[in-house]
Design a protein around this motif. Structure first.
Motif, PDB file in Angstrom:
ATOM      1  N   ALA A 555       0.838  -1.209   0.000  1.00  0.00           N
ATOM      2  CA  ALA A 555       0.000   0.000   0.000  1.00  0.00           C
ATOM      3  C   ALA A 555       0.868   1.253   0.000  1.00  0.00           C
ATOM      4  CB  ALA A 555      -0.923  -0.013   1.212  1.00  0.00           C
ATOM      5  N   THR A 556       1.943   1.215   0.752  1.00  0.00           N
ATOM      6  CA  THR A 556       2.851   2.357   0.810  1.00  0.00           C
ATOM      7  C   THR A 556       3.498   2.592  -0.551  1.00  0.00           C
ATOM      8  OG1 THR A 556       3.310   1.897   3.148  1.00  0.00           O
ATOM      9  CG2 THR A 556       4.869   3.322   1.975  1.00  0.00           C
ATOM     10  N   ARG A 557       3.930   1.513  -1.182  1.00  0.00           N
ATOM     11  CA  ARG A 557       4.527   1.639  -2.513  1.00  0.00           C
ATOM     12  C   ARG A 557       3.523   2.260  -3.491  1.00  0.00           C
ATOM     13  NH1 ARG A 557       6.566  -3.316  -6.366  1.00  0.00           N
ATOM     14  NH2 ARG A 557       4.385  -3.907  -6.108  1.00  0.00           N
ATOM     15  N   GLN A 558       2.265   1.843  -3.396  1.00  0.00           N
ATOM     16  CA  GLN A 558       1.245   2.367  -4.309  1.00  0.00           C
ATOM     17  C   GLN A 558       1.056   3.868  -4.135  1.00  0.00           C
ATOM     18  OE1 GLN A 558      -0.877   0.400  -6.731  1.00  0.00           O
ATOM     19  NE2 GLN A 558      -0.720   2.545  -7.365  1.00  0.00           N
ATOM     20  N   VAL A 559       1.032   4.329  -2.899  1.00  0.00           N
ATOM     21  CA  VAL A 559       0.827   5.760  -2.644  1.00  0.00           C
ATOM     22  C   VAL A 559       2.050   6.563  -3.073  1.00  0.00           C
ATOM     23  CG1 VAL A 559       0.436   7.502  -0.850  1.00  0.00           C
ATOM     24  CG2 VAL A 559      -0.868   5.366  -0.829  1.00  0.00           C
ATOM     25  N   LEU A 560       3.248   6.023  -2.827  1.00  0.00           N
ATOM     26  CA  LEU A 560       4.456   6.695  -3.312  1.00  0.00           C
ATOM     27  C   LEU A 560       4.406   6.821  -4.839  1.00  0.00           C
ATOM     28  CD1 LEU A 560       7.176   4.927  -1.136  1.00  0.00           C
ATOM     29  CD2 LEU A 560       6.657   7.382  -1.091  1.00  0.00           C
ATOM     30  N   GLN A 561       4.007   5.763  -5.487  1.00  0.00           N
ATOM     31  CA  GLN A 561       3.915   5.751  -6.949  1.00  0.00           C
ATOM     32  C   GLN A 561       2.873   6.757  -7.433  1.00  0.00           C
ATOM     33  OE1 GLN A 561       2.273   2.314  -9.746  1.00  0.00           O
ATOM     34  NE2 GLN A 561       4.169   1.696  -8.735  1.00  0.00           N
ATOM     35  N   ASN A 562       1.708   6.760  -6.777  1.00  0.00           N
ATOM     36  CA  ASN A 562       0.644   7.687  -7.170  1.00  0.00           C
ATOM     37  C   ASN A 562       1.091   9.135  -7.023  1.00  0.00           C
ATOM     38  OD1 ASN A 562      -0.825   5.356  -7.454  1.00  0.00           O
ATOM     39  ND2 ASN A 562      -2.327   5.820  -5.867  1.00  0.00           N
ATOM     40  N   GLY A 563       1.714   9.442  -5.883  1.00  0.00           N
ATOM     41  CA  GLY A 563       2.131  10.819  -5.621  1.00  0.00           C
ATOM     42  C   GLY A 563       3.234  11.283  -6.555  1.00  0.00           C
ATOM     43  N   LEU A 564       4.213  10.421  -6.806  1.00  0.00           N
ATOM     44  CA  LEU A 564       5.295  10.780  -7.724  1.00  0.00           C
ATOM     45  C   LEU A 564       4.755  11.014  -9.135  1.00  0.00           C
ATOM     46  CD1 LEU A 564       8.091   8.340  -6.508  1.00  0.00           C
ATOM     47  CD2 LEU A 564       8.173  10.840  -6.412  1.00  0.00           C
ATOM     48  N   LYS A 565       3.766  10.238  -9.523  1.00  0.00           N
ATOM     49  CA  LYS A 565       3.179  10.412 -10.853  1.00  0.00           C
ATOM     50  C   LYS A 565       2.524  11.784 -10.973  1.00  0.00           C
ATOM     51  CE  LYS A 565      -0.009   8.301 -14.165  1.00  0.00           C
ATOM     52  NZ  LYS A 565      -0.988   7.197 -14.398  1.00  0.00           N
ATOM     53  N   VAL A 566       1.861  12.243  -9.928  1.00  0.00           N
ATOM     54  CA  VAL A 566       1.246  13.572  -9.945  1.00  0.00           C
ATOM     55  C   VAL A 566       2.309  14.651 -10.143  1.00  0.00           C
ATOM     56  CG1 VAL A 566      -0.018  15.280  -8.570  1.00  0.00           C
ATOM     57  CG2 VAL A 566      -0.751  12.887  -8.557  1.00  0.00           C
ATOM     58  N   LEU A 567       3.476  14.457  -9.529  1.00  0.00           N
ATOM     59  CA  LEU A 567       4.559  15.432  -9.659  1.00  0.00           C
ATOM     60  C   LEU A 567       5.326  15.275 -10.966  1.00  0.00           C
ATOM     61  CD1 LEU A 567       6.059  15.512  -6.046  1.00  0.00           C
ATOM     62  CD2 LEU A 567       4.231  16.910  -7.022  1.00  0.00           C
ATOM     63  N   GLY A 568       5.018  14.229 -11.725  1.00  0.00           N
ATOM     64  CA  GLY A 568       5.723  14.007 -12.981  1.00  0.00           C
ATOM     65  C   GLY A 568       7.096  13.400 -12.785  1.00  0.00           C
ATOM     66  N   VAL A 569       7.267  12.636 -11.704  1.00  0.00           N
ATOM     67  CA  VAL A 569       8.545  12.022 -11.357  1.00  0.00           C
ATOM     68  C   VAL A 569       8.385  10.508 -11.421  1.00  0.00           C
ATOM     69  CG1 VAL A 569      10.280  11.759  -9.528  1.00  0.00           C
ATOM     70  CG2 VAL A 569       9.179  13.985  -9.902  1.00  0.00           C
ATOM     71  N   SER A 570       9.410   9.815 -11.911  1.00  0.00           N
ATOM     72  CA  SER A 570       9.324   8.367 -12.055  1.00  0.00           C
ATOM     73  C   SER A 570       9.445   7.664 -10.702  1.00  0.00           C
ATOM     74  CB  SER A 570      10.420   7.858 -12.994  1.00  0.00           C
ATOM     75  OG  SER A 570      11.697   7.979 -12.398  1.00  0.00           O
ATOM     76  N   ALA A 571       8.942   6.432 -10.665  1.00  0.00           N
ATOM     77  CA  ALA A 571       9.020   5.609  -9.455  1.00  0.00           C
ATOM     78  C   ALA A 571       9.790   4.337  -9.805  1.00  0.00           C
ATOM     79  CB  ALA A 571       7.619   5.284  -8.943  1.00  0.00           C
ATOM     80  N   PRO A 572      11.118   4.379  -9.765  1.00  0.00           N
ATOM     81  CA  PRO A 572      11.927   3.222 -10.190  1.00  0.00           C
ATOM     82  C   PRO A 572      11.819   2.045  -9.230  1.00  0.00           C
ATOM     83  CG  PRO A 572      13.332   4.938  -9.268  1.00  0.00           C
ATOM     84  CD  PRO A 572      11.953   5.521  -9.352  1.00  0.00           C
ATOM     85  N   ALA A 573      11.867   0.846  -9.810  1.00  0.00           N
ATOM     86  CA  ALA A 573      11.843  -0.371  -8.991  1.00  0.00           C
ATOM     87  C   ALA A 573      13.232  -0.737  -8.505  1.00  0.00           C
ATOM     88  CB  ALA A 573      11.253  -1.528  -9.790  1.00  0.00           C
ATOM     89  N   LYS A 574      14.262  -0.203  -9.186  1.00  0.00           N
ATOM     90  CA  LYS A 574      15.648  -0.448  -8.788  1.00  0.00           C
ATOM     91  C   LYS A 574      16.409   0.873  -8.809  1.00  0.00           C
ATOM     92  CE  LYS A 574      16.016  -5.162 -10.670  1.00  0.00           C
ATOM     93  NZ  LYS A 574      16.761  -6.029 -11.623  1.00  0.00           N
ATOM     94  N   MET A 575      17.382   0.982  -7.908  1.00  0.00           N
ATOM     95  CA  MET A 575      18.220   2.182  -7.897  1.00  0.00           C
ATOM     96  C   MET A 575      19.654   1.783  -7.587  1.00  0.00           C
ATOM     97  SD  MET A 575      15.829   5.114  -6.171  1.00  0.00           S
ATOM     98  CE  MET A 575      16.924   6.418  -6.689  1.00  0.00           C
TER      99      MET A 575
END
Length: 575
Positions: A555-575
């Motif tokens: 659930a936390t990953r989903q919200v991070l992904q949702n929020g980053l998408k609103v800002l136009g920032v990618s949500a990488p699975a690896k770093m």
């Protein structure tokens, strides 16, 4: 949108308030607002409605709070949501939610996925809106100020879209006037083999190397001819194309590019001048035509048409905003530099005159403005003021490439990854402060791969959760059936509370035109996750506890992904 349980509590409080209002002879009561207490030991949710109403209702706030509490406790289902409550201080109502109420947000997020936190279109108070941003003159590459506008405007558009609003993104090209004439003169000078510093170089010419590039491209093109108008048309088209490439690199797209020149060719400017003259909104003085902007609160009247017959820059702006209203955009937000502050009163005054003439009901606050301040770029501890290619400023392309660590030796694939890193850093950084504050962009910080870099900190939280879920190697669909009652630690409690705030963060940020609030939230959410990760081991032997903690992380990953998408920032699975 609020989380389901918060909505239920608001409905219960509203019902209790309405009951009290009727008893005291009031027609209706306001909708109460629930907030997260600053101190954790004050509970999970606080309400100060008793303090707000005590004076109007002529009641002691603690007595009013007590009356509300008594009615709340009588409502069906209240004891399932709230385990305890208290009246604190002068009349605050502090509530502690049940574990089932707190963990319900995980179930909501897993069920709604990418739509969690968003309003459906039929629930939106406003159905459509236009955001105009960037709107750079086609006289040179986009600079860092345009970059801030691009990041702010795109994030605002995404935020409004989460509230069920259809958003139209528009770019207004100032392709007419003195600056465009100077662009053509600059290209002409380069074609004569002149360069900045030469005695014959025009004083008002643009000095950047890009002018030489345009001149060279024009000379090699089929359109080449020794004609200043041909040079102007080619230079404007060349720079418009270059700006489009930069915007694409920055991840920004527009629905419409509106040309200032079209307002002259289609007669719009002449028509609004005629409208304003016909209602006595203008007068002649010293050979110029003036607009009575003082009628609408401006400190002095403003010249519309100069003595030489040319219009001042705000006149086509009035015509342009008349077009916006006429096209059905009754909510319009302009994202511009703070140097446009003086334009606001003039444009609004002109629009009020047009509205009077045409019988339109244009609000006096139309359009809305988000004005941003300057961006200072720092690199290696020193301010960077110019780009060789631009001649006098740092470009958006410079900023993205520097922040991503782009080098000439990179392969195309490496370059693309570096540009993505740079784009993410630039967008997150430029959104992470209120628009009306000056911003220092530290290139060295953007390149750091540690917790001091805010975008890395948030993205790493997403990547770390992805790694944990990959190690688990189970089916995420199984997490919907996890026993969430096992989430009882202090760290999980903080994380659950933060997740439940997301829908309200979106709503408030959209209402206040404040995308920085979402950037703040994502940093806090990442912080709560990292704290949880360090406190509570996830991949434990106890199968039920493991699934519960994995569901929380998913659930936390989903919200991070949702929020980053609103800002136009990618949500990488690896770093």
């Amino acid at each position: 949108m609020l989380s389901t349980n918060k909505n239920r509590l608001i409905e219960m409080l509203s019902s209790a308030l309405q009951s009290l209002a009727q008893e005291r002879g009031f027609a209706e009561a306001p909708v109460p607002r629930l907030e997260r207490p600053k101190a954790v030991d004050h509970g999970d949710i606080a309400c100060n409605i008793a303090l707000q109403l005590s004076k109007a209702w002529k009641l002691n706030p603690r007595d009013l709070a007590q009356a509300l509490v008594e009615r709340l406790q009588q409502q069906s289902g209240f004891d399932q949501l709230v385990t305890s409550l208290e009246i604190a201080g002068p009349g605050f109502i502090n509530l502690r939610l049940s574990n089932a109420a707190k963990t319900a947000v995980v179930t909501e997020i897993l069920a709604e996925g990418s739509l969690f936190g968003e309003l459906a279109p039929d629930a939106a108070p406003v159905t459509s809106a236009m955001i105009e941003f960037v709107s750079a003159n086609p006289t040179g590459p986009l600079h860092v100020g345009h970059g801030r506008q691009a990041a702010l405007g795109d994030a605002l558009a995404n935020l409004l879209a989460t509230q069920g609003i259809r958003v139209h993104r528009e770019f207004y090209y100032n392709d007419a006037g003195v600056q465009i004439a100077n662009l053509a003169l600059s290209v002409q000078a380069r074609l004569k083999s002149l360069k900045p510093g030469d005695a014959a170089w025009p004083e008002q010419a643009y000095n950047g190397e890009y002018i030489a590039e345009i001149a060279s491209a024009f000379k090699a093109s089929p359109q080449y001819q020794d004609d200043i108008e041909a040079m102007r048309q080619f230079a404007v088209a060349y720079l418009r194309n270059e700006q489009d490439i930069d915007l694409k690199t920055f991840g920004v797209q527009f629905d419409c590019y509106y040309l200032e020149s079209s307002l002259y060719t289609d007669g719009s400017v002449a028509q609004i001048v005629g409208d304003l003259q016909s209602i006595g909104k203008t007068y002649e003085s010293e050979g110029a035509l003036w607009l009575k902007t003082t009628d609408d609160g401006d400190d002095k009247d403003r010249v519309m048409r100069k003595s030489d017959g040319s219009f001042t820059y705000f006149v086509p702006d009035v015509a342009y905003h008349t077009s916006k209203w006429n096209r059905g955009f009754h909510k319009v937000i302009n994202v511009q530099g703070s140097d446009h502050h003086g334009t606001m009163a003039r444009v609004r005054s002109g629009l009020q005159g047009v509205a009077q003439k045409r019988g339109w009901d244009i609000p006096k606050t139309y359009p809305e403005y988000v004005l941003h301040k300057m961006v200072t770029v720092m690199r290696h501890g020193e301010e960077v003021k110019i780009s060789k290619r631009a001649g006098s400023y740092v470009t958006v392309r410079d900023l993205v490439e520097w922040s991503g660590g782009v080098t000439p030796e990179m392969t195309p694939a490496e370059r693309e990854l570096a540009l993505q890193r740079g784009r993410d850093a630039v967008r997150f950084f430029l959104i992470s402060r209120k628009a009306d504050t000056e911003f220092v962009f530290d290139i060295d910080l953007a390149l750091q791969q540690n917790d001091e870099n805010p975008v890395f900190y948030v993205q790493y939280a997403h990547a770390r959760i992805s790694s944990i879920l990959q190690q688990w190697d189970g089916q995420t669909s199984d997490l919907a059936a996890a026993d969430l009652s096992l989430l009882q630690s202090k760290a999980s409690d903080h994380l659950l509370r933060r997740l439940a705030e997301y829908p309200e963060v979106l709503t408030d940020a959209a209402t206040e035109l404040a995308p920085h609030a979402l950037a703040f939230y994502l940093r806090d959410l990442a912080g709560d996750f990292h704290t949880f990760y360090n406190a509570d081991r996830v991949l434990v032997d106890d199968q039920n506890l493991k699934l519960a903690r994995l569901a929380l992380l998913s659930a936390t990953r989903q919200v991070l992904q949702n929020g980053l998408k609103v800002l136009g920032v990618s949500a990488p699975a690896k770093m």
